[in-house]
Design an enzyme around this catalytic site. Structure first.
Site, mmCIF file in Angstrom:
data_model
loop_
_atom_site.group_PDB
_atom_site.id
_atom_site.type_symbol
_atom_site.label_atom_id
_atom_site.label_comp_id
_atom_site.label_asym_id
_atom_site.label_seq_id
_atom_site.Cartn_x
_atom_site.Cartn_y
_atom_site.Cartn_z
ATOM 1 N N LYS A 80 0.835 -1.215 0.000
ATOM 2 C CA LYS A 80 0.000 0.000 0.000
ATOM 3 C C LYS A 80 0.867 1.261 0.000
ATOM 4 O O LYS A 80 0.648 2.175 -0.776
ATOM 5 C CB LYS A 80 -0.874 0.073 1.260
ATOM 6 C CG LYS A 80 -1.996 -0.898 1.345
ATOM 7 C CD LYS A 80 -2.872 -0.618 2.563
ATOM 8 C CE LYS A 80 -2.169 -0.686 3.910
ATOM 9 N NZ LYS A 80 -1.680 -2.001 4.314
ATOM 10 N N ARG A 157 -9.136 1.393 8.862
ATOM 11 C CA ARG A 157 -8.834 0.009 9.194
ATOM 12 C C ARG A 157 -9.953 -0.648 9.989
ATOM 13 O O ARG A 157 -9.872 -1.833 10.288
ATOM 14 C CB ARG A 157 -7.568 -0.045 10.052
ATOM 15 C CG ARG A 157 -6.303 -0.296 9.288
ATOM 16 C CD ARG A 157 -5.163 -0.237 10.292
ATOM 17 N NE ARG A 157 -4.057 -1.067 9.928
ATOM 18 C CZ ARG A 157 -2.971 -0.629 9.309
ATOM 19 N NH1 ARG A 157 -2.871 0.613 8.946
ATOM 20 N NH2 ARG A 157 -1.978 -1.445 9.067
ATOM 21 N N ARG A 191 11.126 -6.175 4.670
ATOM 22 C CA ARG A 191 11.145 -4.705 4.587
ATOM 23 C C ARG A 191 12.357 -4.129 5.317
ATOM 24 O O ARG A 191 12.678 -4.550 6.419
ATOM 25 C CB ARG A 191 9.888 -4.122 5.240
ATOM 26 C CG ARG A 191 8.655 -4.366 4.436
ATOM 27 C CD ARG A 191 7.580 -3.363 4.757
ATOM 28 N NE ARG A 191 6.890 -3.635 5.986
ATOM 29 C CZ ARG A 191 5.554 -3.511 6.135
ATOM 30 N NH1 ARG A 191 4.815 -3.132 5.120
ATOM 31 N NH2 ARG A 191 4.983 -3.760 7.291
ATOM 32 N N ARG A 235 11.512 -2.293 10.866
ATOM 33 C CA ARG A 235 10.519 -1.759 11.800
ATOM 34 C C ARG A 235 10.370 -2.725 12.965
ATOM 35 O O ARG A 235 10.337 -3.936 12.763
ATOM 36 C CB ARG A 235 9.169 -1.638 11.082
ATOM 37 C CG ARG A 235 8.941 -0.283 10.488
ATOM 38 C CD ARG A 235 7.724 -0.209 9.634
ATOM 39 N NE ARG A 235 6.532 -0.858 10.173
ATOM 40 C CZ ARG A 235 5.369 -0.897 9.527
ATOM 41 N NH1 ARG A 235 5.255 -0.331 8.348
ATOM 42 N NH2 ARG A 235 4.325 -1.483 10.054
ATOM 43 N N ARG A 246 -0.883 -9.034 13.154
ATOM 44 C CA ARG A 246 -1.455 -7.920 12.372
ATOM 45 C C ARG A 246 -2.289 -8.441 11.208
ATOM 46 O O ARG A 246 -3.344 -7.893 10.887
ATOM 47 C CB ARG A 246 -0.327 -7.023 11.846
ATOM 48 C CG ARG A 246 0.169 -6.065 12.915
ATOM 49 C CD ARG A 246 1.572 -5.551 12.658
ATOM 50 N NE ARG A 246 1.772 -4.998 11.346
ATOM 51 C CZ ARG A 246 2.942 -4.955 10.735
ATOM 52 N NH1 ARG A 246 4.022 -5.463 11.300
ATOM 53 N NH2 ARG A 246 3.052 -4.413 9.547
HETATM 54 P P1 ADP Z 1 1.083 -2.197 7.909
HETATM 55 O O1 ADP Z 1 0.134 -1.785 6.826
HETATM 56 O O2 ADP Z 1 2.241 -2.967 7.415
HETATM 57 O O3 ADP Z 1 0.393 -2.863 9.065
HETATM 58 P P2 ADP Z 1 1.293 0.550 8.925
HETATM 59 O O4 ADP Z 1 2.508 1.386 8.919
HETATM 60 O O5 ADP Z 1 0.138 0.993 8.088
HETATM 61 O O6 ADP Z 1 1.788 -0.899 8.551
HETATM 62 O O7 ADP Z 1 0.733 0.429 10.431
HETATM 63 C C1 ADP Z 1 1.566 0.077 11.485
HETATM 64 C C2 ADP Z 1 0.758 -0.035 12.760
HETATM 65 O O8 ADP Z 1 0.200 1.255 13.086
HETATM 66 C C3 ADP Z 1 -0.436 -0.957 12.699
HETATM 67 O O9 ADP Z 1 -0.078 -2.308 12.970
HETATM 68 C C4 ADP Z 1 -1.324 -0.376 13.793
HETATM 69 O O10 ADP Z 1 -0.849 -0.745 15.079
HETATM 70 C C5 ADP Z 1 -1.087 1.110 13.642
HETATM 71 N N1 ADP Z 1 -2.075 1.739 12.728
HETATM 72 C C6 ADP Z 1 -1.821 2.261 11.499
HETATM 73 N N2 ADP Z 1 -2.934 2.767 10.958
HETATM 74 C C7 ADP Z 1 -3.924 2.562 11.850
HETATM 75 C C8 ADP Z 1 -5.331 2.841 11.860
HETATM 76 N N3 ADP Z 1 -5.937 3.423 10.810
HETATM 77 N N4 ADP Z 1 -6.038 2.471 12.944
HETATM 78 C C9 ADP Z 1 -5.446 1.882 14.001
HETATM 79 N N5 ADP Z 1 -4.141 1.584 14.059
HETATM 80 C C10 ADP Z 1 -3.372 1.911 12.993
#
Ligand code: ADP
Length: 335
Positions: A80, A157, A191, A235, A246
């Site tokens: 994404k 999400r 990553r 990360r 996740r």
């Molecule tokens: P990925 O898509 O690989 O899970 P992200 O960088 O988008 O990585 O998100 C990392 C973490 O940040 C998620 O696992 C969650 O804990 C938190 N997070 C990100 N976006 C949201 C959201 N919209 N709502 C709740 N938690 C979020």
């Protein structure tokens, strides 16, 4: 203490909060995360609810002036961020990733950032209230800087987040990216981030034969140049245990989130089967009609939401309103 307040907030019925948030048009007073923290410490009182209501509409304007407002959906590891950043650059609009906003807050070392760190490191979701606030601030900053349009990555999400986005930001398109499940963990574990220049790489070399009607997958590594190689880091939440959690959480939340956008007629599926050089041109071609529809609506200067959000975008992709939409499989092949 803050921990228990955050947990209790998380337990509250998020849909009630989102409902209130959607219904109000109270203008935001540029609240900071610090004030959000004060609200958290004060506990889930009636005074908390109004804060939830002052969110994205004031940051972005409830009307859609034909600016591109897209969301990219998909599981961790699907790419994404990779594609949202490239498409956004191509279109001259902002790429807004809630994961990045959270990591910045964690880096800043605020008390809320510390709470977020704990949540993220366990592979859980940050409470909707905090995410709304972070996003509001980012949208306001973008508005002040004259940003014209955005792609949201990693948001929404949850169903309340999806309803809020749909109700407040009126996205014209929710691109639902997918990749064969077997590959996702490997992609996350591969990553790497250069701590000097901030660029992302991926050392995973993926070759998966076609099976069960799914196409072959070839994704060569996206290796760092020599100057970045000594500075790569992972990360902290990209460990196998946390990635699996996740993914599990993603699958629990994905269907209701998709349903919100499907009902609105803006969900479009896009399956990834190859690396960036093969996928990006196909993705840009797929998105072109939606960008064109947004530009046309902006030029017309009115009725943009209706024209782009439903009929124009829907017909551009040849999809029926309310249907699942066309599904595109990106061309397979070597990098
Ligand atoms: P990925 O898509 O690989 O899970 P992200 O960088 O988008 O990585 O998100 C990392 C973490 O940040 C998620 O696992 C969650 O804990 C938190 N997070 C990100 N976006 C949201 C959201 N919209 N709502 C709740 N938690 C979020």
């Amino acid at each position: 203490m803050l921990q228990s307040v955050v947990s209790s907030l998380a337990r509250r019925r998020a849909s009630v909060a989102a409902q209130a948030w959607l219904q109000s048009s109270v203008l935001s007073s540029n609240l900071s995360i610090i004030s959000q923290e004060a609200e958290l410490q004060a506990g889930p009182s009636s005074s908390h609810q109004p804060a939830l209501t002052r969110t994205l509409s004031s940051a972005s304007g409830t009307e859609n002036n034909g600016e591109i407002r897209w969301v990219f959906l998909g599981p961790p590891g699907v790419g994404k961020g990779t594609y949202a950043s490239r498409v956004a650059r191509h279109l001259g609009i902002a790429h807004i990733a809630t994961g990045d906003l959270i990591r910045d807050e964690i880096k800043a070392g605020s008390a809320v950032g510390k709470q977020m760190k704990d949540i993220v490191s366990h592979g859980k979701l940050v409470p909707d209230e905090l995410i709304f606030k972070l996003l509001e601030q980012r949208l306001q900053a973008g508005k002040a800087a004259g940003e014209k349009g955005f792609i949201l990555d990693g948001f929404p999400r949850t169903q309340p987040q999806a309803e809020a986005v749909l109700g407040q930001l009126h996205p014209q398109l929710a691109l639902n990216m997918s990749l064969r499940e077997e590959v996702l963990v490997e992609k996350c574990l591969g990553r790497r981030l250069c701590r000097h220049c901030g660029k992302n790489y991926n050392i995973a070399d993926i070759k998966l034969p076609a099976s069960n009607g799914r196409p072959e997958i070839r994704m060569p590594p996206l290796n760092p140049p020599p100057e970045c190689a000594p500075h790569l880091e992972q990360r902290p939440d990209d460990t196998e245990e946390v990635v699996v959690r996740r993914l599990q959480l993603y699958h629990e939340q994905a269907a209701p989130v998709e349903a919100v956008f499907r009902r609105a007629g803006v969900l479009r599926d896009f399956e990834i089967t190859a690396g960036i050089p093969e996928t990006l041109p196909g993705l840009l071609a797929f998105l072109q009609p939606y960008a064109g529809a947004a530009a046309a609506a902006a030029a017309a200067g009115s009725a943009a939401r209706t024209a782009v959000g439903t009929s124009a975008a829907g017909s551009a992709a040849g999809a029926e309103h309310g249907g699942r939409g066309s599904k595109v499989v990106a061309a397979a092949g070597g990098r």
